[in-house]
Design a protein around this motif. Structure first.
Motif, PDB file in Angstrom:
ATOM      1  N   LEU A 198       3.769   9.596 -10.096  1.00 28.60           N
ATOM      2  CA  LEU A 198       3.214   9.662 -11.451  1.00 28.60           C
ATOM      3  C   LEU A 198       2.289  10.864 -11.632  1.00 28.60           C
ATOM      4  CD1 LEU A 198       2.435   5.948 -12.328  1.00 28.60           C
ATOM      5  CD2 LEU A 198       4.211   7.398 -13.266  1.00 28.60           C
ATOM      6  N   SER A 199       1.403  11.094 -10.666  1.00 28.06           N
ATOM      7  CA  SER A 199       0.498  12.231 -10.812  1.00 28.06           C
ATOM      8  C   SER A 199       1.257  13.546 -10.752  1.00 28.06           C
ATOM      9  CB  SER A 199      -0.598  12.182  -9.753  1.00 28.06           C
ATOM     10  OG  SER A 199      -0.026  12.250  -8.453  1.00 28.06           O
ATOM     11  N   MET A 202       4.480  18.018 -16.217  1.00 24.14           N
ATOM     12  CA  MET A 202       4.626  17.983 -17.673  1.00 24.14           C
ATOM     13  C   MET A 202       3.465  18.689 -18.366  1.00 24.14           C
ATOM     14  SD  MET A 202       6.321  14.312 -18.565  1.00 24.14           S
ATOM     15  CE  MET A 202       5.276  13.311 -17.561  1.00 24.14           C
ATOM     16  N   TYR A 203       2.247  18.543 -17.846  1.00 30.39           N
ATOM     17  CA  TYR A 203       1.097  19.216 -18.447  1.00 30.39           C
ATOM     18  C   TYR A 203       1.267  20.726 -18.357  1.00 30.39           C
ATOM     19  CZ  TYR A 203      -3.502  21.228 -18.964  1.00 30.39           C
ATOM     20  OH  TYR A 203      -4.549  22.011 -19.355  1.00 30.39           O
ATOM     21  N   HIS A 204       1.648  21.210 -17.179  1.00 28.35           N
ATOM     22  CA  HIS A 204       1.781  22.652 -17.015  1.00 28.35           C
ATOM     23  C   HIS A 204       2.977  23.203 -17.791  1.00 28.35           C
ATOM     24  CE1 HIS A 204      -1.510  23.637 -14.370  1.00 28.35           C
ATOM     25  NE2 HIS A 204      -1.328  22.459 -13.798  1.00 28.35           N
ATOM     26  N   LEU A 205       4.045  22.449 -17.898  1.00 26.17           N
ATOM     27  CA  LEU A 205       5.153  22.902 -18.731  1.00 26.17           C
ATOM     28  C   LEU A 205       4.723  22.995 -20.184  1.00 26.17           C
ATOM     29  CD1 LEU A 205       8.262  21.029 -17.317  1.00 26.17           C
ATOM     30  CD2 LEU A 205       7.841  23.483 -17.311  1.00 26.17           C
ATOM     31  N   ASN A 206       3.999  22.007 -20.651  1.00 28.30           N
ATOM     32  CA  ASN A 206       3.535  22.023 -22.032  1.00 28.30           C
ATOM     33  C   ASN A 206       2.541  23.158 -22.259  1.00 28.30           C
ATOM     34  OD1 ASN A 206       3.209  21.070 -24.712  1.00 28.30           O
ATOM     35  ND2 ASN A 206       1.333  20.035 -24.090  1.00 28.30           N
ATOM     36  N   HIS A 207       1.671  23.388 -21.296  1.00 30.88           N
ATOM     37  CA  HIS A 207       0.644  24.421 -21.432  1.00 30.88           C
ATOM     38  C   HIS A 207       1.254  25.828 -21.379  1.00 30.88           C
ATOM     39  CE1 HIS A 207      -3.301  26.209 -21.194  1.00 30.88           C
ATOM     40  NE2 HIS A 207      -2.923  26.887 -20.119  1.00 30.88           N
ATOM     41  N   ILE A 209       0.835  -1.202   0.000  1.00 33.99           N
ATOM     42  CA  ILE A 209       0.000   0.000   0.000  1.00 33.99           C
ATOM     43  C   ILE A 209       0.870   1.253   0.000  1.00 33.99           C
ATOM     44  CG2 ILE A 209      -1.661   1.312   1.391  1.00 33.99           C
ATOM     45  CD1 ILE A 209      -2.824  -1.415   2.255  1.00 33.99           C
ATOM     46  N   PHE A 210       1.924   1.261   0.795  1.00 32.67           N
ATOM     47  CA  PHE A 210       2.843   2.398   0.822  1.00 32.67           C
ATOM     48  C   PHE A 210       3.507   2.599  -0.534  1.00 32.67           C
ATOM     49  CE2 PHE A 210       7.109   4.131   1.715  1.00 32.67           C
ATOM     50  CZ  PHE A 210       6.720   5.371   2.222  1.00 32.67           C
ATOM     51  N   THR A 211       3.928   1.514  -1.178  1.00 27.79           N
ATOM     52  CA  THR A 211       4.560   1.605  -2.488  1.00 27.79           C
ATOM     53  C   THR A 211       3.584   2.143  -3.524  1.00 27.79           C
ATOM     54  OG1 THR A 211       5.991  -0.259  -1.924  1.00 27.79           O
ATOM     55  CG2 THR A 211       5.774   0.282  -4.256  1.00 27.79           C
ATOM     56  N   ILE A 212       2.345   1.665  -3.487  1.00 24.16           N
ATOM     57  CA  ILE A 212       1.336   2.151  -4.434  1.00 24.16           C
ATOM     58  C   ILE A 212       1.087   3.638  -4.233  1.00 24.16           C
ATOM     59  CG2 ILE A 212      -1.125   2.001  -5.018  1.00 24.16           C
ATOM     60  CD1 ILE A 212      -0.902  -1.032  -4.580  1.00 24.16           C
ATOM     61  N   MET A 213       1.027   4.080  -2.964  1.00 21.54           N
ATOM     62  CA  MET A 213       0.837   5.506  -2.700  1.00 21.54           C
ATOM     63  C   MET A 213       1.984   6.333  -3.253  1.00 21.54           C
ATOM     64  SD  MET A 213      -0.839   5.601   1.140  1.00 21.54           S
ATOM     65  CE  MET A 213       0.097   7.048   1.483  1.00 21.54           C
ATOM     66  N   LEU A 214       3.215   5.872  -3.052  1.00 20.11           N
ATOM     67  CA  LEU A 214       4.369   6.597  -3.580  1.00 20.11           C
ATOM     68  C   LEU A 214       4.354   6.655  -5.103  1.00 20.11           C
ATOM     69  CD1 LEU A 214       7.380   5.506  -1.348  1.00 20.11           C
ATOM     70  CD2 LEU A 214       6.254   7.719  -1.466  1.00 20.11           C
ATOM     71  N   VAL A 215       4.018   5.559  -5.747  1.00 23.22           N
ATOM     72  CA  VAL A 215       3.974   5.534  -7.207  1.00 23.22           C
ATOM     73  C   VAL A 215       2.894   6.469  -7.727  1.00 23.22           C
ATOM     74  CG1 VAL A 215       3.427   4.061  -9.193  1.00 23.22           C
ATOM     75  CG2 VAL A 215       5.019   3.263  -7.465  1.00 23.22           C
ATOM     76  N   VAL A 216       1.723   6.477  -7.088  1.00 25.53           N
ATOM     77  CA  VAL A 216       0.639   7.366  -7.521  1.00 25.53           C
ATOM     78  C   VAL A 216       1.051   8.828  -7.348  1.00 25.53           C
ATOM     79  CG1 VAL A 216      -1.695   8.150  -6.915  1.00 25.53           C
ATOM     80  CG2 VAL A 216      -1.227   5.722  -7.214  1.00 25.53           C
ATOM     81  N   ILE A 217       1.672   9.157  -6.232  1.00 26.67           N
ATOM     82  CA  ILE A 217       2.117  10.533  -6.010  1.00 26.67           C
ATOM     83  C   ILE A 217       3.162  10.936  -7.036  1.00 26.67           C
ATOM     84  CG2 ILE A 217       3.404  12.018  -4.410  1.00 26.67           C
ATOM     85  CD1 ILE A 217       1.953  10.523  -2.131  1.00 26.67           C
TER      86      ILE A 217
END
Length: 167
Positions: free
Chosen positions: A108-109, A115-120, A98-106
């Protein structure tokens, strides 16, 4: 004195050294490894078929389906090859998952957000090939007639007092 004496190696083997104390669910059998392998192969072949066969018209739909199949494959690997369940090691492996999944989600998001804001926020049309398209026609005509030779530059300000003295 004529009692039965057990061999010391047998006492240790029957005590804590025996591996069958956890039950058969913790250790994989040939059937479970084969099932996991076949599921992993199928879950690898399907995304290849989806991408190479161009099954979906929109690339975003393709990406979402491939990511969903990747998540399913991660679960298959955890169950069939890593033998993870809620009971193993007193729940610590599930807590670590669960801790690993939380870290990966944080991560990646956060990466997608940056990246979205840099592109925008990047200035479009500022590459040398596209600069002519971004310049208004009147300036392009003056540049073609060599009326504008240099780009006007602002004077350098050295201190705050000089800003008040400027015309």
């Amino acid at each position: 004195m004529s009692g039965h004496h057990e061999h010391p190696a047998r006492v240790v083997a029957d005590g804590h050294g025996h591996h069958d104390d956890h039950g058969g669910a913790d250790h994989g059998t040939l059937k479970s490894y084969t099932t996991g392998f076949l599921l992993a192969v199928i879950l690898t072949a399907i995304p290849f078929w989806i991408v190479l066969g161009k099954v979906f018209e929109k690339s975003s739909t393709t990406a979402l389906v491939v990511l969903a199949l990747a998540a399913v494959q991660v679960v298959v690997h955890m169950i069939y090859f890593l033998h993870m369940n809620t009971k193993s090691e007193g729940g610590w492996s599930m807590l670590a998952l669960i801790f690993t999944i939380m870290l990966v989600v944080i991560m990646l998001s956060g990466s997608l957000w940056v990246m979205y804001h840099l592109n925008h926020n990047m200035m479009p049309g500022m590459t040398p090939d596209q600069m002519q398209e971004a310049t208004p026609e009147s300036i392009q005509q003056m540049q073609n007639r060599h009326e504008i030779r240099e780009t006007p530059q602002m004077p350098k300000m050295h201190d705050m007092n000089s800003m008040h003295k400027m015309p």
